[in-house]
Design a protein around this motif. Structure first.
Motif, PDB file in Angstrom:
ATOM      1  N   HIS A 204      40.326  47.954  42.546  1.00  0.00           N
ATOM      2  CA  HIS A 204      39.868  48.365  43.879  1.00  0.00           C
ATOM      3  C   HIS A 204      39.923  47.226  44.899  1.00  0.00           C
ATOM      4  CE1 HIS A 204      38.640  52.464  42.993  1.00  0.00           C
ATOM      5  NE2 HIS A 204      38.113  52.040  41.856  1.00  0.00           N
ATOM      6  N   THR A 205      39.964  45.988  44.451  1.00  0.00           N
ATOM      7  CA  THR A 205      40.032  44.862  45.386  1.00  0.00           C
ATOM      8  C   THR A 205      41.425  44.249  45.483  1.00  0.00           C
ATOM      9  OG1 THR A 205      39.307  43.328  43.641  1.00  0.00           O
ATOM     10  CG2 THR A 205      37.598  44.287  45.069  1.00  0.00           C
ATOM     11  N   GLU A 206      42.157  44.258  44.361  1.00  0.00           N
ATOM     12  CA  GLU A 206      43.472  43.619  44.328  1.00  0.00           C
ATOM     13  C   GLU A 206      44.621  44.620  44.238  1.00  0.00           C
ATOM     14  OE1 GLU A 206      43.869  40.389  44.729  1.00  0.00           O
ATOM     15  OE2 GLU A 206      41.706  40.013  44.806  1.00  0.00           O
TER      16      GLU A 206
ATOM     17  N   ILE B 264      37.057  46.742  39.159  1.00  0.00           N
ATOM     18  CA  ILE B 264      36.823  46.021  40.416  1.00  0.00           C
ATOM     19  C   ILE B 264      38.121  45.367  40.871  1.00  0.00           C
ATOM     20  CG2 ILE B 264      35.672  44.008  41.424  1.00  0.00           C
ATOM     21  CD1 ILE B 264      33.222  44.707  39.719  1.00  0.00           C
ATOM     22  N   THR B 265      38.881  44.821  39.907  1.00  0.00           N
ATOM     23  CA  THR B 265      40.177  44.219  40.219  1.00  0.00           C
ATOM     24  C   THR B 265      41.112  45.241  40.857  1.00  0.00           C
ATOM     25  OG1 THR B 265      40.013  42.598  38.428  1.00  0.00           O
ATOM     26  CG2 THR B 265      42.226  43.121  39.229  1.00  0.00           C
TER      27      THR B 265
END
Length: 284
Positions: free
Chosen positions: A197-199, A194-195
């Motif tokens: 894909h978001t960051e 998730i990190t």
């Protein structure tokens, strides 16, 4: 053969409440144990604050937010809160001779504490092994600050975990804690991706799957970490079992503990955790 109760399987057997296993030590008095745990918690949170101040004063503020994407940081926070909570439990026991908070809270919280204890006596060793064995490439840090911060987070963390294995009178981990630890690792794997894909960054380079040829390598690392946590869990379990054997079941109790026996000693059966030792209470 008597079938173990659900509470026993989860490390929260009511029959063993008066042993105060999470609040006592075979070596240290409850007061000293509470102070030691409190000092460790203070050092951990001080370390976090100092590192964040360093980031803020060296144009690296973004790393403060990104730190919550790293397993190292999450386990370090976990260590800090465990030692804070356990210090409070132990201090209250030293003062009253009772498990003040455990007695007031539903038994489910004893289960959570047992699993929490299992996590802080396993995950720190995993962090240390992965960092120094996979991520660190040398040479050793020549600047004082990164040397201190990395030793604190990737070295002393395992020392703190070892202290919690050796000093308290805790029983070996309930086996039900093992699938919970594995599940938490899977949840962290979700956090890592998730990190990305978001960051836009991978917390750990060995999780990078951008190149299809690396997928097998990433899977290999994941299964290697799974194998490592299995080995660490049973080593931790075994060390606790050995500690209970060597200590002979001695428990240093609070002077206000109503379970103390005549002359300051109490003997009772303590078959949990496979030790089968007598529990000798020493009033301190």
């Amino acid at each position: 053969m008597r079938r173990p109760s659900r509470a026993t399987l989860y490390g929260a057997d009511p029959a063993h409440d008066d042993l105060h296993q999470f609040e006592t030590s075979w070596l240290l008095s409850p007061t000293i144990l509470a102070c030691l745990r409190g000092l460790i918690s203070l050092y951990i949170f001080t370390t976090i604050i100092v590192i964040w101040v360093w980031y803020g004063t060296h144009d690296e503020r973004v790393e403060i937010g990104q730190s919550f994407s790293y397993f190292t940081w999450l386990t370090y926070w976990g260590l800090g809160f465990y030692f804070l909570v356990s210090a409070i439990h132990t201090a209250l026991y030293a003062r009253t001779g009772r498990s003040v908070l455990f007695n007031r809270l539903p038994r489910f919280f004893r289960v959570l504490h047992a699993i929490f204890y299992a996590s802080i006596t396993t995950y720190p060793f995993l962090v240390t092994i992965v960092f120094w064995g996979i991520l660190y490439s040398g040479p050793f840090y020549t600047i004082i600050f990164p040397r201190w911060s990395n030793i604190s987070q990737h070295g002393l963390n395992s020392f703190y975990a070892l202290l919690e294995i050796l000093l308290p009178t805790t029983a070996p981990h309930p086996l039900i804690a093992l699938p919970v630890l594995i599940l938490l690792l899977l949840f962290y794997l979700c956090v890592a991706y998730i990190t990305y894909h978001t960051e836009g960054f991978y917390p750990y380079s060995f999780l990078n799957t951008e190149n299809g040829k690396k997928s097998g390598t990433v899977a290999g690392y994941c299964f290697g970490i799974l194998a490592a946590i299995l080995v660490i869990f049973f080593i931790s379990w075994g060390l606790i079992w050995v500690r209970r054997r060597i200590s002979g079941g001695k428990v240093k109790r609070s002077r206000r503990d109503s379970a103390q026996g005549r002359g300051g000693f109490m003997f009772r059966n303590a078959d949990e955790g496979g030790c089968g030792n007598e529990m000798k209470s020493v009033v301190v």
